[in-house]
Design an enzyme around this catalytic site. Structure first.
Site, short mmCIF file in Angstrom:
data_model
loop_
_atom_site.label_atom_id
_atom_site.label_comp_id
_atom_site.label_asym_id
_atom_site.label_seq_id
_atom_site.Cartn_x
_atom_site.Cartn_y
_atom_site.Cartn_z
CG ASP A 210 9.90 7.84 3.28
OD1 ASP A 210 9.56 7.87 4.48
OD2 ASP A 210 10.09 6.79 2.65
CD GLN A 213 12.96 3.55 9.29
OE1 GLN A 213 13.31 3.63 10.47
NE2 GLN A 213 12.13 2.61 8.84
CB CYS A 376 9.77 -2.14 1.38
SG CYS A 376 8.54 -3.18 2.14
C1 PLP Z 1 11.80 4.81 4.67
C2 PLP Z 1 10.44 4.24 4.73
N1 PLP Z 1 9.49 4.74 3.93
C3 PLP Z 1 8.22 4.28 3.94
C4 PLP Z 1 7.87 3.26 4.77
C5 PLP Z 1 6.45 2.78 4.74
O1 PLP Z 1 5.84 3.04 5.96
P1 PLP Z 1 4.40 2.42 6.24
O2 PLP Z 1 4.52 0.96 6.00
O3 PLP Z 1 4.15 2.75 7.65
O4 PLP Z 1 3.47 3.07 5.30
C6 PLP Z 1 8.84 2.69 5.62
C7 PLP Z 1 8.54 1.56 6.51
O5 PLP Z 1 8.14 0.49 6.11
C8 PLP Z 1 10.14 3.20 5.60
O6 PLP Z 1 11.07 2.70 6.39
#
Ligand code: PLP
Ligand code: PLP
Lengths: 420, 148, 420, 148
Positions: A210, A213, A376
């Site tokens: 992922d 960031q 989140c």
């Molecule tokens: C580490 C990380 N993973 C996943 C996401 C999810 O990204 P998105 O909301 O653009 O799908 C985010 C941001 O919200 C994030 O900071």
């Protein structure tokens, strides 16, 4: 850090920085949630929409051909930014959908027992880490629940550090997937993803990184990460909402089952079966995110013009100052260490006696936009002994003056709420 | 918007005082979350034997000053109300919270709760103020359901 | 049809109509593929992006609260347009993804045998029609393949007409889903979807209505359609790419399993499980399509300002002329009848001795943009005895002069290619 | 762009003549689709016994004038080439098609195929012109594979 001139030039690109909020100038310290948009890319996207709208991959007329070319060029630009081949870059709605595509491929493959690499069964294992964003946790919980596979959690230290050893401690010969963040969106700590990917590959697992960031804040070479899949979102990279990407290594994408199906991904269709095109088309049915791809490519060019090494240097230097100043405020506790780790420009913290919502509201009244809540990442917060936190995150437009202004305001929060 | 129109002193006082804090009786608590921040509340409305009157409200939870003060004030103000009165009371509160600053709660009727009127101008905080109320309405439904 | 003044006013909203293609003015007759964009909505979207970008549903700061409100308002506007409740409207990337969400819900439920309504097993049946777009066919092929259910195809007549009787002929007590297009994107014929939905409900099946070619061209009241699910795309409604919607009836959405998971759709999360919010949130993890929703809502307001009844009247009247004129061209064969059916402003046809690619290229040289190929409906083309066709489709900005100009050019195609 | 720069008379002639049309020998045909229009071609390259030379090309399929003319001309021009010559030939053709009008095919070398040079300015049609070539290259690979 950027020189004053460079900084002014960069800031000049962002009209939102000239907005006033609650009667005071905006200090935007929420880039990790969603980044502001530079004017050039947005204006180009809108001009394109108004003069070059047409169906991609579906028309022979001039406008349609031009739209198709512009779309392909956008993909090439974004792919090049992460040293990838365009054919290995699948467009999605956001990083969450990117991760879900992979997770769903596992669920669908498991239901029919093939292809082997994506088929999980009871006794096999999925590894995630304690520092996961919900987007890289819940899809794997669902995979585990549906397939009977076991979800194992690689621990972080009390300082939020994810070590290779911690991941190795939960890896077994039965591990089929390892999911981890390149950079935690709560801690700002850069994880040793290359070493973890290597360890995962030693037991034959696929690695899902992922990079939400990481991609906006450092130069990323997909092959060098060691991952099999990488997920990221445009809206955290000064690009539009509504588009993200899943990068996959060519051989893994070739094996991965399709998840979404429909038009523009096929060669031959009859009533009872269809043949699919190779990646990326096989994962992108339907009308593509045309103007979003174009807007994203422009935001990537904007970053490229500054240079990702300079972006990384600026943000991590400023981030180090931020970390030091926030830590020094009375009654404030930063989540995650700064010792022995690389960090991006992002700091989350708890304030004694004041709930993050109230901290955020106070800062907002001074024009300072920060994120409050669990970002989140509920489990990580609980792991670190808090329900939620306040997060300050930096972008290319952030300055030392903004950081100092925010920390000054932060220092007055407990007084305002009568707990100092 | 003035920060002081949101955080009146009386709110910060209730945030510390927390009327009704602690679940000490058997009852039908409702558990509610604020999905944005993970704040939670567990709250139960204690009814008279015939289910017609509120004997008290007990709650536990974590949250911001607005959500905690709202729960505390709700506990303080609703004691002794009939269910009908409470439903009207809650309806009026919800309407005010959604009014974007249009409706100011009457101090005669709402007591300390009137100090939460300013919340309605801060749209993102309305959920905080409502959390305890959603739980209370849910608990009343659960409790009355168990009486039938 | 619109008066000249109304028409000029409407056309004035579309800058692309003032573009020149190959040195001649653009005559855009490809709205069914992707609609042109009116200036107001695009400019509003871009101003919003440049001054109000912030994270939706995730922040307490002023900009984030405003973004959340704007996003919720956009959903309410779009929902109202189809007489739906906002909570029953799920945003997706496009109609293809909308249909896939439902199809995947079936696959995922089938893998674990629950919930019953979405769980298919061998012997149970899925009904689609011969006039399906690939988007409403291939996902169901995949469901059938994975679950062992049987895919049954409701036939159309040689004139392309789908009768209620034809669907009834393949309905059985074992039918669990009936998927059909409200309007065929090849034929332009409006199907008797209400009666078909009623027939499907009599055997207890769920009805998935592909409204891609209906929503932009007629007033749609979701409840009156009788469907359980309705899919449509913004980019065919003068809105942005990258956003579409799945409408579902409240009780069915409540039962439907989540497909994509992640942030912003949960109440409580710990490492091994999570609780989900109700619809629409439970189907919309991750950062939402903020500016796209805003752009779409504005394009809906643009349509509403004209009035959908007037739009429908204009386009179907002009479409009737188009049908008549095209049919009268020597060596041209229109696909699908105009007798005893309602039609939208869309005509596909074959030209004796000239391949559609060549027809389209000839028209393109006169500035006329049409679609050529199989229009993502290979099986229907084969059913009607051709491999591909040329399609002219109308929009709110189309005029009689454009139709006549296009038909004049069409009449010269066979001469140019030496087959007349 | 002039329509005549795309549709030269010689292209329309080949579209009708269709050199090499009809698959009459056993071989290793390659089946290719143009995903946009559903056009398809089935084409096989017949090689000499030692696999070094092209004895002929046979094909069947449906498609636009460009794709059919390209197949017809390919069949006409490639006969008798060695595999090495063919590979160079195909590489040059592909390069010209992708050149957006920059490269004009040499009439000496490419014969009738030179008339397809104009296609490269019509980006959406490049796939049409290439369809037969992709099939030919694939068939050569299949055929040579079967010889080993
Ligand atoms: C580490 C990380 N993973 C996943 C996401 C999810 O990204 P998105 O909301 O653009 O799908 C985010 C941001 O919200 C994030 O900071
Ligand atoms: C009838 C029909 N269904 C489905 C689709 C797919 O829509 P989208 O490409 O926006 O997903 C289209 C348009 O291409 C269509 O016309």
């Amino acid at each position: 850090m950027f020189s004053h001139e460079d900084s002014e030039r960069i800031r000049g690109a962002f009209p939102e920085l000239r907005e006033r909020v609650n009667g005071v100038p905006l200090v935007y310290l929420d880039t990790a949630a969603t980044a502001l948009r530079p004017a050039g890319p947005v204006e180009h996207e809108s001009t394109f929409a108004l003069t070059r709208t047409a169906a991609v991959n579906r028309g022979a007329h001039t406008l349609a051909a031009e739209a198709t070319e512009a779309y392909d060029d956008a993909r090439a630009t974004i792919a090049k930014f992460i040293d990838a081949r365009p054919s290995d870059l699948v467009f999605t709605s956001n990083a969450t959908e990117s991760i879900n595509l992979v997770a769903l491929a596992f669920r669908l493959a498991s239901a029919v027992g093939a292809p082997e690499r994506f088929a999980l069964k009871a006794g096999e294992e999925i590894v995630v880490t304690e520092s996961e964003h919900h987007a890289n946790l819940i899809p794997w919980q669902e995979v585990a629940k549906a397939t009977g596979a076991t979800l194992r959690i690689a621990p972080v230290t009390d300082g939020g550090v994810l070590t290779v050893g911690a991941v190795e401690s939960v890896l077994t010969e039965r591990t089929k997937v390892v999911a981890l963040p390149a950079v935690s969106n709560v801690l700002g700590i850069v994880n040793p993803f290359r070493e973890i990917a290597d360890a995962a590959h030693r037991v034959g697992a696929l690695v899902v990184l992922d990079a939400c960031q990481a991609a906006p804040h450092m130069a990323l070479d997909v092959t060098a990460t060691g991952a099999d899949f990488i997920a990221f979102s445009a809206h955290k990279m000064y690009g539009p909402t509504g588009i993200g990407a899943l990068w996959g290594s060519a051989s893994v994408l070739a094996e991965m089952p399709t998840v979404l199906t429909g038009g523009s991904m096929i060669t031959r269709v009859d009533y009872d079966s269809a043949d699919y095109l190779p990646a990326p088309a096989k994962f992108e049915p339907g009308t593509p995110r045309l103007t979003q791809a174009i807007g994203w490519a422009d935001s990537i060019r904007f970053l490229d013009d500054i240079g990702m090494d300079r972006v990384a240097e600026h943000e991590s230097s400023l981030g180090a100052v931020l970390y030091r100043l926030v830590s020094a405020v009375d009654g404030v506790h930063v989540l995650g260490t700064n010792v022995g780790v690389e960090r991006v420009g992002l700091v989350s913290f708890a304030v004694d006696g004041v709930h993050p919502h109230d901290v955020g509201q106070y800062l907002d009244s001074k024009g300072i936009a920060v994120r409050v809540g669990h970002h989140c990442a509920q489990p990580l917060h609980k792991r670190l002994g808090v329900d939620s936190s306040t997060r300050i995150s930096l972008g290319v437009h952030s300055t030392l003056a903004e950081v100092e202004f925010a920390v000054d305001a932060l220092a007055r929060v407990r007084g305002f709420f009568g707990v100092a | 918007m003035e920060l002081e129109s949101l955080y009146q002193q009386i709110i910060l006082d209730h945030y510390k005082r927390k009327v009704g804090y602690g679940i000490n009786h058997g009852g039908h608590p409702s558990h509610q979350y604020n999905p944005t921040c993970g704040d939670e509340i567990n709250l139960q409305v204690l009814l008279s034997a015939d289910g017609s009157t509120i004997d008290g409200i007990e709650w536990e939870g974590t949250g911001c000053s607005i959500s905690q003060a709202s729960a505390s004030m709700l506990a303080a103000e609703s004691k002794g109300m009939t269910i009908d009165e409470f439903e009207k009371f809650a309806g009026g509160f919800r309407e005010a919270m959604r009014s974007r600053g249009e409706i100011v709660l009457d101090e005669e009727e709402y007591g300390d709760l009137a100090s939460l009127s300013g919340v309605s101008k801060f749209v993102a905080r309305v959920k905080c103020a409502m959390l305890a109320w959603v739980a209370a309405e849910d608990s009343v439904t659960l409790t009355r359901g168990s009486l039938n």
